[in-house]
Motif scaffolding. Sequence first.
Motif, PDB file in Angstrom:
ATOM      1  N   ASP A  31       0.721  -1.107  -0.084  1.00 59.03           N
ATOM      2  CA  ASP A  31      -0.041  -0.017   0.025  1.00 59.03           C
ATOM      3  C   ASP A  31       1.003   1.211  -0.081  1.00 59.03           C
ATOM      4  O   ASP A  31       0.210   2.351  -0.195  1.00 59.03           O
ATOM      5  CB  ASP A  31      -1.023   0.140   1.225  1.00 59.03           C
ATOM      6  CG  ASP A  31      -1.978  -0.948   1.076  1.00 59.03           C
ATOM      7  OD1 ASP A  31      -2.422  -1.419  -0.035  1.00 59.03           O
ATOM      8  OD2 ASP A  31      -2.537  -1.402   2.049  1.00 59.03           O
ATOM      9  N   PHE A  32       2.174   0.922   0.093  1.00 60.06           N
ATOM     10  CA  PHE A  32       3.043   2.362   0.420  1.00 60.06           C
ATOM     11  C   PHE A  32       3.053   2.883  -1.134  1.00 60.06           C
ATOM     12  O   PHE A  32       3.063   2.311  -2.287  1.00 60.06           O
ATOM     13  CB  PHE A  32       4.555   1.911   0.757  1.00 60.06           C
ATOM     14  CG  PHE A  32       4.388   1.551   2.188  1.00 60.06           C
ATOM     15  CD1 PHE A  32       3.474   1.503   2.796  1.00 60.06           C
ATOM     16  CD2 PHE A  32       5.823   1.230   2.821  1.00 60.06           C
ATOM     17  CE1 PHE A  32       3.458   1.271   4.414  1.00 60.06           C
ATOM     18  CE2 PHE A  32       5.999   0.841   3.973  1.00 60.06           C
ATOM     19  CZ  PHE A  32       4.866   0.927   4.990  1.00 60.06           C
ATOM     20  N   PRO A  33       3.606   4.250  -1.428  1.00 57.91           N
ATOM     21  CA  PRO A  33       3.943   4.791  -2.588  1.00 57.91           C
ATOM     22  C   PRO A  33       4.887   4.053  -3.078  1.00 57.91           C
ATOM     23  O   PRO A  33       5.647   3.325  -2.702  1.00 57.91           O
ATOM     24  CB  PRO A  33       4.189   6.286  -2.260  1.00 57.91           C
ATOM     25  CG  PRO A  33       3.633   6.563  -1.017  1.00 57.91           C
ATOM     26  CD  PRO A  33       3.802   5.123  -0.187  1.00 57.91           C
ATOM     27  N   GLU A  34       5.114   4.461  -4.534  1.00 60.86           N
ATOM     28  CA  GLU A  34       6.257   3.633  -5.443  1.00 60.86           C
ATOM     29  C   GLU A  34       7.689   3.744  -4.668  1.00 60.86           C
ATOM     30  O   GLU A  34       7.988   2.570  -4.456  1.00 60.86           O
ATOM     31  CB  GLU A  34       6.424   4.180  -6.416  1.00 60.86           C
ATOM     32  CG  GLU A  34       5.030   3.986  -7.787  1.00 60.86           C
ATOM     33  CD  GLU A  34       5.342   2.653  -8.173  1.00 60.86           C
ATOM     34  OE1 GLU A  34       6.209   2.209  -8.264  1.00 60.86           O
ATOM     35  OE2 GLU A  34       4.225   2.077  -8.398  1.00 60.86           O
ATOM     36  N   ARG A  35       7.896   4.772  -4.358  1.00 60.74           N
ATOM     37  CA  ARG A  35       9.733   4.669  -4.237  1.00 60.74           C
ATOM     38  C   ARG A  35       9.741   4.502  -2.639  1.00 60.74           C
ATOM     39  O   ARG A  35      10.767   4.041  -1.957  1.00 60.74           O
ATOM     40  CB  ARG A  35      10.245   6.299  -4.185  1.00 60.74           C
ATOM     41  CG  ARG A  35      10.369   6.314  -5.728  1.00 60.74           C
ATOM     42  CD  ARG A  35      11.142   7.832  -5.885  1.00 60.74           C
ATOM     43  NE  ARG A  35      12.286   7.873  -5.215  1.00 60.74           N
ATOM     44  CZ  ARG A  35      13.460   7.947  -5.848  1.00 60.74           C
ATOM     45  NH1 ARG A  35      13.564   7.683  -7.101  1.00 60.74           N
ATOM     46  NH2 ARG A  35      14.715   8.024  -5.112  1.00 60.74           N
ATOM     47  N   ARG A  37       8.281   2.019  -0.854  1.00 62.07           N
ATOM     48  CA  ARG A  37       8.029   0.630  -0.639  1.00 62.07           C
ATOM     49  C   ARG A  37       9.294  -0.153  -1.095  1.00 62.07           C
ATOM     50  O   ARG A  37       9.648  -1.352  -1.013  1.00 62.07           O
ATOM     51  CB  ARG A  37       6.885   0.010  -1.225  1.00 62.07           C
ATOM     52  CG  ARG A  37       6.950  -0.316  -2.753  1.00 62.07           C
ATOM     53  CD  ARG A  37       5.714  -0.988  -3.380  1.00 62.07           C
ATOM     54  NE  ARG A  37       4.702   0.016  -3.505  1.00 62.07           N
ATOM     55  CZ  ARG A  37       3.687  -0.139  -4.721  1.00 62.07           C
ATOM     56  NH1 ARG A  37       3.937  -1.276  -5.726  1.00 62.07           N
ATOM     57  NH2 ARG A  37       3.130   0.617  -4.707  1.00 62.07           N
ATOM     58  N   MET A  38      10.278   0.374  -1.885  1.00 61.82           N
ATOM     59  CA  MET A  38      11.373  -0.050  -2.159  1.00 61.82           C
ATOM     60  C   MET A  38      12.400  -0.886  -1.332  1.00 61.82           C
ATOM     61  O   MET A  38      12.711  -2.129  -1.360  1.00 61.82           O
ATOM     62  CB  MET A  38      12.364   0.648  -3.292  1.00 61.82           C
ATOM     63  CG  MET A  38      13.356   0.257  -4.095  1.00 61.82           C
ATOM     64  SD  MET A  38      14.404   1.157  -5.196  1.00 61.82           S
ATOM     65  CE  MET A  38      14.299   2.639  -4.285  1.00 61.82           C
ATOM     66  N   TRP A  39      12.896  -0.185  -0.133  1.00 59.20           N
ATOM     67  CA  TRP A  39      13.546  -0.681   0.812  1.00 59.20           C
ATOM     68  C   TRP A  39      12.828  -1.880   1.792  1.00 59.20           C
ATOM     69  O   TRP A  39      13.210  -2.752   1.975  1.00 59.20           O
ATOM     70  CB  TRP A  39      14.271   0.423   1.655  1.00 59.20           C
ATOM     71  CG  TRP A  39      15.237  -0.027   2.651  1.00 59.20           C
ATOM     72  CD1 TRP A  39      15.000  -0.007   4.106  1.00 59.20           C
ATOM     73  CD2 TRP A  39      16.277  -0.679   2.473  1.00 59.20           C
ATOM     74  NE1 TRP A  39      15.679  -0.346   4.772  1.00 59.20           N
ATOM     75  CE2 TRP A  39      16.655  -1.130   3.922  1.00 59.20           C
ATOM     76  CE3 TRP A  39      17.191  -1.180   1.706  1.00 59.20           C
ATOM     77  CZ2 TRP A  39      17.871  -1.543   4.144  1.00 59.20           C
ATOM     78  CZ3 TRP A  39      18.240  -1.766   1.801  1.00 59.20           C
ATOM     79  CH2 TRP A  39      18.519  -2.177   3.304  1.00 59.20           C
ATOM     80  N   PRO A  40      11.800  -1.329   2.140  1.00 62.59           N
ATOM     81  CA  PRO A  40      10.969  -2.384   2.976  1.00 62.59           C
ATOM     82  C   PRO A  40      10.830  -3.601   2.291  1.00 62.59           C
ATOM     83  O   PRO A  40      10.817  -4.797   2.810  1.00 62.59           O
ATOM     84  CB  PRO A  40       9.594  -1.813   3.481  1.00 62.59           C
ATOM     85  CG  PRO A  40       9.911  -0.252   3.158  1.00 62.59           C
ATOM     86  CD  PRO A  40      10.931  -0.006   2.217  1.00 62.59           C
ATOM     87  N   ILE A  41      10.573  -3.720   0.827  1.00 66.45           N
ATOM     88  CA  ILE A  41      10.180  -4.912   0.276  1.00 66.45           C
ATOM     89  C   ILE A  41      11.475  -5.741   0.005  1.00 66.45           C
ATOM     90  O   ILE A  41      11.603  -7.056   0.259  1.00 66.45           O
ATOM     91  CB  ILE A  41       9.657  -4.664  -1.225  1.00 66.45           C
ATOM     92  CG1 ILE A  41       8.119  -4.097  -0.985  1.00 66.45           C
ATOM     93  CG2 ILE A  41       9.836  -5.736  -2.165  1.00 66.45           C
ATOM     94  CD1 ILE A  41       7.560  -4.157  -2.293  1.00 66.45           C
ATOM     95  N   PHE A  42      12.591  -5.115  -0.145  1.00 67.20           N
ATOM     96  CA  PHE A  42      13.852  -5.609   0.031  1.00 67.20           C
ATOM     97  C   PHE A  42      14.083  -6.303   1.449  1.00 67.20           C
ATOM     98  O   PHE A  42      14.631  -7.623   1.127  1.00 67.20           O
ATOM     99  CB  PHE A  42      15.110  -4.542  -0.440  1.00 67.20           C
ATOM    100  CG  PHE A  42      16.327  -5.335  -0.226  1.00 67.20           C
ATOM    101  CD1 PHE A  42      17.198  -6.214  -1.217  1.00 67.20           C
ATOM    102  CD2 PHE A  42      17.438  -5.113   0.819  1.00 67.20           C
ATOM    103  CE1 PHE A  42      18.121  -6.516  -1.177  1.00 67.20           C
ATOM    104  CE2 PHE A  42      18.456  -5.446   0.910  1.00 67.20           C
ATOM    105  CZ  PHE A  42      18.981  -6.354  -0.046  1.00 67.20           C
ATOM    106  N   VAL A  43      13.918  -5.653   2.370  1.00 65.04           N
ATOM    107  CA  VAL A  43      14.161  -6.438   3.674  1.00 65.04           C
ATOM    108  C   VAL A  43      13.189  -7.409   3.871  1.00 65.04           C
ATOM    109  O   VAL A  43      13.536  -8.740   4.497  1.00 65.04           O
ATOM    110  CB  VAL A  43      14.145  -5.186   4.729  1.00 65.04           C
ATOM    111  CG1 VAL A  43      13.957  -5.784   6.157  1.00 65.04           C
ATOM    112  CG2 VAL A  43      14.959  -4.174   4.652  1.00 65.04           C
ATOM    113  N   ILE A  44      11.885  -7.345   3.772  1.00 62.28           N
ATOM    114  CA  ILE A  44      10.957  -8.573   3.718  1.00 62.28           C
ATOM    115  C   ILE A  44      11.152  -9.506   2.854  1.00 62.28           C
ATOM    116  O   ILE A  44      11.188 -10.692   3.437  1.00 62.28           O
ATOM    117  CB  ILE A  44       9.448  -8.154   3.661  1.00 62.28           C
ATOM    118  CG1 ILE A  44       9.332  -6.904   4.510  1.00 62.28           C
ATOM    119  CG2 ILE A  44       8.451  -9.025   3.562  1.00 62.28           C
ATOM    120  CD1 ILE A  44       9.058  -7.544   5.884  1.00 62.28           C
TER     121      ILE A  44
END
Length: 75
Positions: A31-35, A37-44
């Motif tokens: 649900d985060f905006p484009e930029r 969500r990049m780092w949290p998706i990498f960590v998850i």
Amino acid sequence: MNKQRKQQVVDLIVALLLLLAALAGLLQILDFPERARMWPIFVIIALLIFVGLHLFKVLRALFQASVSESQQPDS
């Protein structure tokens, strides 16, 4: 032997809880905006990979232990 099996079951439960929490976090991150969500998706994704590997090792050890117990003759 029983203590080791109990520890493996605890590891299995904790790994499943971490897997479910990581999947829930991944759904929230979408649900985060484009930029943003990049780092949290990498960590998850890294968390999911490591938890998946750990889960695979625990399940393999449990399966091998059950197979070796079933192959031992009763005396």
